[in-house]
Design a protein around this motif. Structure first.
Motif, PDB file in Angstrom:
ATOM      1  N   UNK A  55     -13.414  10.403 -31.139  1.00  0.00           N
ATOM      2  CA  UNK A  55     -14.545  10.610 -30.912  1.00  0.00           C
ATOM      3  C   UNK A  55     -15.547  10.958 -32.055  1.00  0.00           C
ATOM      4  N   UNK A  56     -14.979  11.525 -33.035  1.00  0.00           N
ATOM      5  CA  UNK A  56     -15.779  11.805 -34.113  1.00  0.00           C
ATOM      6  C   UNK A  56     -16.073  10.400 -34.842  1.00  0.00           C
ATOM      7  N   UNK A  57     -15.410   9.544 -34.802  1.00  0.00           N
ATOM      8  CA  UNK A  57     -15.625   8.126 -35.195  1.00  0.00           C
ATOM      9  C   UNK A  57     -16.921   7.424 -34.494  1.00  0.00           C
ATOM     10  N   UNK A  58     -16.864   7.747 -33.088  1.00  0.00           N
ATOM     11  CA  UNK A  58     -17.889   7.323 -32.412  1.00  0.00           C
ATOM     12  C   UNK A  58     -19.184   8.034 -32.333  1.00  0.00           C
ATOM     13  N   UNK A  59     -19.231   9.179 -32.532  1.00  0.00           N
ATOM     14  CA  UNK A  59     -20.345  10.013 -33.121  1.00  0.00           C
ATOM     15  C   UNK A  59     -20.946   9.450 -34.347  1.00  0.00           C
ATOM     16  N   UNK A  60     -20.158   8.958 -35.192  1.00  0.00           N
ATOM     17  CA  UNK A  60     -20.665   8.647 -36.340  1.00  0.00           C
ATOM     18  C   UNK A  60     -21.462   7.193 -36.220  1.00  0.00           C
ATOM     19  N   UNK A  61     -20.814   6.317 -35.482  1.00  0.00           N
ATOM     20  CA  UNK A  61     -21.485   5.212 -35.214  1.00  0.00           C
ATOM     21  C   UNK A  61     -22.836   5.375 -34.535  1.00  0.00           C
ATOM     22  N   UNK A  62     -22.775   6.366 -33.484  1.00  0.00           N
ATOM     23  CA  UNK A  62     -24.033   6.474 -32.908  1.00  0.00           C
ATOM     24  C   UNK A  62     -25.108   7.303 -33.529  1.00  0.00           C
ATOM     25  N   UNK A  63     -24.730   7.980 -34.740  1.00  0.00           N
ATOM     26  CA  UNK A  63     -25.816   8.752 -35.284  1.00  0.00           C
ATOM     27  C   UNK A  63     -25.678  10.293 -34.915  1.00  0.00           C
ATOM     28  N   UNK A  64     -24.641  10.640 -34.248  1.00  0.00           N
ATOM     29  CA  UNK A  64     -24.535  12.095 -33.827  1.00  0.00           C
ATOM     30  C   UNK A  64     -23.687  12.761 -34.257  1.00  0.00           C
ATOM     31  N   UNK A  65     -23.644  14.036 -34.208  1.00  0.00           N
ATOM     32  CA  UNK A  65     -22.605  15.059 -34.827  1.00  0.00           C
ATOM     33  C   UNK A  65     -21.704  15.078 -33.773  1.00  0.00           C
ATOM     34  N   UNK A  66     -20.200  15.444 -34.195  1.00  0.00           N
ATOM     35  CA  UNK A  66     -18.879  15.431 -33.531  1.00  0.00           C
ATOM     36  C   UNK A  66     -19.420  16.602 -32.215  1.00  0.00           C
ATOM     37  N   UNK A  67     -19.712  17.657 -32.663  1.00  0.00           N
ATOM     38  CA  UNK A  67     -19.995  18.514 -31.391  1.00  0.00           C
ATOM     39  C   UNK A  67     -21.137  18.150 -30.556  1.00  0.00           C
ATOM     40  N   UNK A  68     -22.039  17.331 -30.917  1.00  0.00           N
ATOM     41  CA  UNK A  68     -23.074  16.785 -29.878  1.00  0.00           C
ATOM     42  C   UNK A  68     -22.485  15.895 -29.058  1.00  0.00           C
ATOM     43  N   UNK A  69     -21.336  14.925 -29.478  1.00  0.00           N
ATOM     44  CA  UNK A  69     -20.866  13.876 -28.345  1.00  0.00           C
ATOM     45  C   UNK A  69     -19.889  14.728 -27.562  1.00  0.00           C
ATOM     46  N   UNK A  70     -19.324  15.863 -28.078  1.00  0.00           N
ATOM     47  CA  UNK A  70     -18.590  16.677 -27.031  1.00  0.00           C
ATOM     48  C   UNK A  70     -19.311  17.389 -25.856  1.00  0.00           C
ATOM     49  N   UNK A  71     -20.518  17.280 -26.065  1.00  0.00           N
ATOM     50  CA  UNK A  71     -21.245  17.711 -24.707  1.00  0.00           C
ATOM     51  C   UNK A  71     -21.404  16.415 -23.613  1.00  0.00           C
ATOM     52  N   UNK A  72     -20.896  15.359 -24.020  1.00  0.00           N
ATOM     53  CA  UNK A  72     -20.747  14.181 -22.970  1.00  0.00           C
ATOM     54  C   UNK A  72     -19.314  14.028 -22.709  1.00  0.00           C
ATOM     55  N   UNK A  73     -18.384  14.435 -23.524  1.00  0.00           N
ATOM     56  CA  UNK A  73     -16.885  14.243 -23.020  1.00  0.00           C
ATOM     57  C   UNK A  73     -16.302  15.349 -23.826  1.00  0.00           C
ATOM     58  N   UNK A  74     -15.322  16.122 -22.918  1.00  0.00           N
ATOM     59  CA  UNK A  74     -14.806  17.332 -23.322  1.00  0.00           C
ATOM     60  C   UNK A  74     -13.940  16.833 -24.515  1.00  0.00           C
ATOM     61  N   UNK A  75     -13.347  15.504 -24.568  1.00  0.00           N
ATOM     62  CA  UNK A  75     -12.261  15.426 -25.446  1.00  0.00           C
ATOM     63  C   UNK A  75     -11.766  13.855 -25.402  1.00  0.00           C
ATOM     64  N   UNK A  76     -10.881  13.425 -26.100  1.00  0.00           N
ATOM     65  CA  UNK A  76     -10.190  12.152 -26.167  1.00  0.00           C
ATOM     66  C   UNK A  76      -9.765  11.940 -24.848  1.00  0.00           C
ATOM     67  N   UNK A  77      -9.112  12.678 -24.262  1.00  0.00           N
ATOM     68  CA  UNK A  77      -8.233  12.431 -22.830  1.00  0.00           C
ATOM     69  C   UNK A  77      -9.385  12.168 -21.846  1.00  0.00           C
ATOM     70  N   UNK A  78     -10.314  12.863 -21.712  1.00  0.00           N
ATOM     71  CA  UNK A  78     -11.589  12.689 -20.720  1.00  0.00           C
ATOM     72  C   UNK A  78     -11.904  11.272 -21.072  1.00  0.00           C
ATOM     73  N   UNK A  79     -12.387  10.892 -22.227  1.00  0.00           N
ATOM     74  CA  UNK A  79     -12.841   9.625 -22.328  1.00  0.00           C
ATOM     75  C   UNK A  79     -11.976   8.542 -21.937  1.00  0.00           C
ATOM     76  N   UNK A  80     -10.559   8.543 -22.446  1.00  0.00           N
ATOM     77  CA  UNK A  80      -9.656   7.663 -22.065  1.00  0.00           C
ATOM     78  C   UNK A  80      -9.601   7.575 -20.523  1.00  0.00           C
ATOM     79  N   UNK A  81      -9.417   8.767 -19.867  1.00  0.00           N
ATOM     80  CA  UNK A  81      -9.505   8.902 -18.258  1.00  0.00           C
ATOM     81  C   UNK A  81     -10.584   7.970 -17.674  1.00  0.00           C
TER      82      UNK A  81
END
Length: 219
Positions: A39-65
């Protein structure tokens, strides 16, 4: 009376960002596999901070789900549409192949090597069961063949008391065996083909797939 609004601008924005996150996740999976999803790598690609991205997905498992749920939903919808259009077992086989070849990474996410430490929630199992229900119902509608003997007959007898995977489908054991053979043999060819295992062997995997299907449809 004005039509009720189904979502707010904030909700629509959230949906849009989640969809973009999933697009970047698929790109990562195509490059390094689902186990390397970050998720941190995705956040970097999107120009977001890691904590900001976690507002959309709780973690890797939720994204994979979410990705797995989308993949199973896509497959189940494809099979249901084919069945509603009158597809027979051969038609379902062509639906399976077209769906798999359309997006190999999506295929391998749900039929490839399991992601270490990940366990899918029950609702995903229920979606996956929708596809098998279509296959079982289609097999049950075929004319019954002669009674099986040998290993096939033994497996038919085994399925009389081991049919939980088929839910409440009232299909005879022979139809259940055919559904399992359809699923396992055709997935075997698809998995090898999409993994590149036939590369350099000099034959057309589509013809092998057709031959396996013809054998499955035989008496």
């Amino acid at each position: 009376m004005p039509e009720a609004r189904t979502s707010t601008p904030r909700e629509r924005y959230r949906t849009q960002v989640r969809a973009e996150i999933k697009e970047h996740a698929w790109e990562q999976i195509a490059t390094a596999g689902a186990s390397a999803l970050s998720l941190n790598a995705i956040a970097k690609r999107m120009g977001m901070s890691g904590p900001a991205l976690y507002r959309y997905f709780d973690g890797r498992d939720e994204l994979i789900t979410e990705l797995i749920r989308d993949a199973y939903r896509s497959q189940a919808d494809a099979f249901r549409a084919a069945a509603e259009a009158g597809a027979d077992l051969a038609g379902l086989a062509h639906t399976l192949r077209a769906w798999a070849l359309d997006d190999p990474q999506r295929y391998f996410l749900i039929f490839g090597t399991p992601v270490p430490g990940y366990r899918a929630p029950d609702d995903i199992t229920e979606i996956a069961a929708e596809t098998m229900a279509v296959i079982v119902d289609t097999c049950a509608a075929l004319p019954p063949g002669p009674a099986a003997d040998g290993a096939a007959g033994a497996f038919d007898a085994h399925l009389e008391t081991h049919r939980q995977w088929a839910g409440d489908r009232p299909a005879p054991s022979a139809a259940l065996r055919r559904a399992l053979s359809f699923w396992s043999r055709l997935h075997g060819v698809l998995s090898l083909e999409l993994a590149g295992q036939f590369t350099g062997m000099g034959f057309d995997p589509a013809l092998l797939y057709a031959a396996e299907l013809e054998d499955l449809l035989g008496p």
